[in-house]
Design a protein around this motif. Structure first.
Motif, short mmCIF file in Angstrom:
data_model
loop_
_atom_site.label_atom_id
_atom_site.label_comp_id
_atom_site.label_asym_id
_atom_site.label_seq_id
_atom_site.Cartn_x
_atom_site.Cartn_y
_atom_site.Cartn_z
N LEU A 270 0.85 -1.20 0.00
CA LEU A 270 0.00 0.00 0.00
C LEU A 270 0.88 1.24 0.00
N ASP A 271 0.39 2.33 -0.57
CA ASP A 271 1.12 3.60 -0.60
C ASP A 271 2.51 3.46 -1.21
N CYS A 272 2.63 2.62 -2.19
CA CYS A 272 3.91 2.41 -2.85
C CYS A 272 3.64 2.45 -4.35
N SER A 273 4.31 3.35 -5.07
CA SER A 273 4.05 3.39 -6.51
C SER A 273 4.70 2.17 -7.16
N LEU A 274 4.29 1.90 -8.40
CA LEU A 274 4.85 0.75 -9.12
C LEU A 274 6.36 0.92 -9.28
N ALA A 275 6.78 2.16 -9.63
CA ALA A 275 8.22 2.41 -9.85
C ALA A 275 8.99 2.23 -8.54
N GLU A 276 8.40 2.72 -7.44
CA GLU A 276 9.06 2.60 -6.14
C GLU A 276 9.18 1.12 -5.75
N TRP A 277 8.09 0.35 -5.99
CA TRP A 277 8.10 -1.08 -5.65
C TRP A 277 9.22 -1.80 -6.42
N ARG A 278 9.31 -1.48 -7.73
CA ARG A 278 10.32 -2.15 -8.56
C ARG A 278 11.72 -1.84 -8.06
N GLU A 279 11.92 -0.59 -7.60
CA GLU A 279 13.24 -0.19 -7.12
C GLU A 279 13.54 -0.83 -5.77
N LEU A 280 12.53 -0.80 -4.88
CA LEU A 280 12.73 -1.30 -3.50
C LEU A 280 12.98 -2.81 -3.45
N ARG A 281 12.38 -3.56 -4.39
CA ARG A 281 12.57 -5.02 -4.28
C ARG A 281 14.02 -5.41 -4.61
N GLN A 282 14.74 -4.50 -5.30
CA GLN A 282 16.18 -4.73 -5.50
C GLN A 282 16.97 -4.17 -4.32
N SER A 283 16.64 -2.90 -3.91
CA SER A 283 17.49 -2.22 -2.91
C SER A 283 17.16 -2.60 -1.47
N ASP A 284 15.90 -2.97 -1.20
CA ASP A 284 15.53 -3.27 0.20
C ASP A 284 14.50 -4.41 0.25
N PRO A 285 14.89 -5.63 -0.16
CA PRO A 285 13.90 -6.71 -0.22
C PRO A 285 13.24 -7.01 1.13
N ALA A 286 14.02 -6.95 2.21
CA ALA A 286 13.42 -7.27 3.51
C ALA A 286 12.38 -6.21 3.89
N GLY A 287 12.71 -4.96 3.64
CA GLY A 287 11.79 -3.86 3.98
C GLY A 287 10.51 -3.94 3.16
N VAL A 288 10.66 -4.24 1.85
CA VAL A 288 9.48 -4.28 0.99
C VAL A 288 8.60 -5.48 1.38
N ALA A 289 9.24 -6.60 1.79
CA ALA A 289 8.45 -7.78 2.19
C ALA A 289 7.62 -7.46 3.44
N GLU A 290 8.21 -6.73 4.35
CA GLU A 290 7.47 -6.40 5.59
C GLU A 290 6.27 -5.50 5.26
N ARG A 291 6.51 -4.50 4.39
CA ARG A 291 5.40 -3.61 4.01
C ARG A 291 4.33 -4.38 3.24
N ALA A 292 4.78 -5.32 2.39
CA ALA A 292 3.80 -6.08 1.61
C ALA A 292 2.94 -6.95 2.53
N ARG A 293 3.57 -7.59 3.51
CA ARG A 293 2.79 -8.47 4.41
C ARG A 293 1.80 -7.64 5.23
N TRP A 294 2.24 -6.46 5.63
CA TRP A 294 1.34 -5.58 6.38
C TRP A 294 0.14 -5.20 5.50
N SER A 295 0.42 -4.92 4.22
CA SER A 295 -0.67 -4.54 3.29
C SER A 295 -1.60 -5.73 3.03
N MET A 296 -1.02 -6.93 2.94
CA MET A 296 -1.87 -8.12 2.75
C MET A 296 -2.78 -8.29 3.96
N ALA A 297 -2.24 -7.96 5.14
CA ALA A 297 -3.08 -8.05 6.36
C ALA A 297 -4.27 -7.09 6.23
#
Ligand code: NAD
Length: 552
Positions: A270-297
């Protein structure tokens, strides 16, 4: 490492000319090329399901191609997680290719450790049908979603989805089957997808009536409730599902097919643009996974509210409930799993996602087989599916047909097709295969084997036995897969492909392999105590041989 190819650079060979020493090897090579021809990110060897790959890297790909081109009829190529490791002498009735993909022993099978091994280039996620070259594009899951919606409409809506609003998400490799499946089942609905290009693709295929990024506009377009009208909504699923709860809008059916199993590559927070998501999954995979799980919740809480409001809500096999539960939604499993709730009676009879591919590349071969399957009068459901599919489903890549046949039906049909190939009534040989999500092929305690009646849902002996018996039967390709990323530790499955080249040898392999595969599936459910499976096993004579009276 060999240079990556450009998108579109790999296409499956068509026609009658062989590069390999026989059709068994050539057929498998065309299947490999085909999954890259129609895959989601072929430049990264990614076929579907966020990062389900066809080969470990481009060097491995080139070596697989070269090996298949040279392989004799009495040799077997061994592939470990998308990397070819050796060729062994076998026999002309042994598999051409055996592979194991993504398997890690229990204690170590976590998403994090899988990612570490991936980064070190030691393993890959082959999805179910990517790593063993059986993917046929969205059609592969189309009939599954269609059968599921049919079962939902029979159970909850007097057999018709007409005038019903289906809400779902994800228009990726598999998810893009949803709009057409909803339309074929007579419903209407909204599919939420964060990537506008994916919405445009489904619109261009003619599967979406329109695309908007405005929820109000999407809801307004549905007001006429025209059967078959499906709208693409460019937005984040968690945001939209939550917004519907806030507005008190309750769809009739709610599910999701984002690649939620993979918190890094499969679900945009949530609150993550497509471009930001694409960049973060390379630069901060652990951080993006935590945000994604929170959004899935957030999304799953909204789905629970919609369920409380009267919607029929189920998970469609993407591990969304597991991810949400991990992020604190304790009652995530109040949401039904689709397989247990709606599809198990079919699996008990060995009926599941069977499919065939015309290796000639000729669409006319599929039309001929559509005619044949109807002529063989298996069941009325098969006939009505073929009638819909032949009219509305356009193949991607090599022409293919998905068709849920059951135990005994598969081998009878494949042998009839082998006869047509032998009599030169088709332009070329045909490959028979299936999704791993099948009665004998899968252990996944949150998908295929959720809440098995005898509590055996996590036992993965069954897919391993399936692969072993398939090898013993001489099937052309046999694979044992386990889950990568979010599926790590949750699944084990077996895959199979057998080429009908018209020969006597192929007839033997098709008969033995297909009967063993679906037969083991029926026995697996019979062993768990399901009455439908016990009766199917009995009428097909499956199980141990009766004791001979003359034996001392
Ligand atoms: P994919 O990676 O090709 O596509 C996922 C799509 O979801 C992408 O288009 C992505 O942009 C979109 N998405 C991600 N986060 C989103 C969000 N928050 N809101 C809206 N859209 C979002 O994956 P796929 O091949 O379509 O597979 C989807 C899932 O289905 C996977 O988990 C896969 O394992 C599962 N699957 C289920 C079955 C079945 O029988 N039910 C069969 C095969 C695959």
């Amino acid at each position: 490492m060999a240079e990556p190819v450009k998108p579109g650079a790999v296409t499956a060979k068509r026609g009658g000319e062989l590069r390999c020493r026989g059709w068994r090897q050539e057929g498998l090579l065309r299947m490999l090329e085909n999954v890259l021809e129609i895959g989601e990110r072929p430049e990264d060897l990614v076929v579907y399901a966020a990062r389900g790959k066809a080969a470990r890297d481009w060097t491995s790909y080139s070596r697989i191609v070269a090996s298949l081109e040279r392989l004799g009829d009495d040799e077997t190529l061994v592939i470990q997680s998308g990397k070819p490791v050796g060729v062994f002498s076998s026999s002309s009735d042994a598999p051409v290719v055996v592979m194991a993909c993504g398997n890690i022993v229990g204690h170590y099978a976590t998403a994090e450790y899988f990612d570490e091994l991936c980064d070190r280039g030691l393993i890959m996620w082959g999805g179910l049908t990517a790593g063993d070259w059986q993917y046929i594009g969205f059609q592969g899951v189309l009939q599954g979603v269609y059968e599921l919606l049919q079962a939902v409409s029979r159970e909850h809506f007097d057999g018709s989805l007409e005038g019903r609003f289906v809400l779902t998400s994800g228009l990726g490799g598999m998810g893009s089957a949803q709009p057409l499946a909803i339309a074929l089942a007579g419903g209407s609905g909204i599919v939420v997808e964060v990537d506008p290009d994916k919405c445009d693709r489904s619109f261009e295929r003619g599967h979406l009536a329109s695309v908007t990024d405005d929820l109000d506009e999407a809801l307004a377009s549905l007001e006429d409730a025209e059967p078959g009208k499906v709208i693409g909504l460019v937005a984040n699923a968690a945001a939209v599902y939550g917004a519907l709860v806030d507005r008190g809008v309750v769809p009739d059916v709610v599910t999701d097919l984002t690649a939620a199993h993979d918190a890094v590559f499969g679900y945009c927070p949530l609150d993550c643009s497509l471009a930001e998501w694409r960049e973060l999954r390379q630069s901060d995979p652990a951080g993006v996974a935590e945000r994604a799980r929170w959004s899935m919740a957030v999304q799953v809480r909204a789905m629970l509210s919609l369920k409380a409001g009267g919607a029929v809500v189920f998970e469609d096999g993407n591990n969304l409930r597991v991810q949400a539960q991990g992020a604190g939604v304790r009652d995530a499993f109040e949401i039904d799993g689709f397989a247990e709730r709606y599809l198990r009676p079919l699996f008990c009879r060995g009926i599941g996602p069977f499919r065939w591919i015309a290796l000639s590349g000729e669409q006319s071969d599929i039309a001929e087989l559509d005619r044949l399957v109807v002529e063989m009068s298996f069941r009325p459901e098969v006939d009505s599916w073929i009638s819909l599919a032949s009219e509305r489903v356009k193949s991607q890549g090599l022409p293919a047909r998905s068709c849920w046949l059951g135990h005994g039906e598969r081998s009878r049909f494949a042998l009839a097709v082998n006869g047509l190939v032998s009599d030169r009534k088709l332009a070329g040989p045909v490959a028979f295969t299936r999704d791993h999500f099948d009665s004998g092929g899968m252990t996944h305690p949150h998908i295929g084997t959720e809440n098995m009646a005898d509590g055996s849902g996590a036992i993965s002996d069954w897919p391993i036995l399936d692969a072993l018996v398939l090898s013993a039967s001489g099937a052309d390709l046999v694979a044992v897969h386990a889950g990568g990323a979010g599926y790590a530790g949750y699944m084990q499955s077996a895959g199979v492909t057998i080429i009908a080249d018209g020969s006597q040898g192929a007839a033997g392999r098709l008969g033995r392999g297909l009967d063993a595969d679906s037969g083991l599936g029926v026995l697996r459910y019979a062993d768990a105590g399901y009455a439908e499976a016990i009766s199917a096993a009995k009428s097909a004579g499956l199980g141990l041989r009766p004791e001979r009276e003359d034996r001392p």
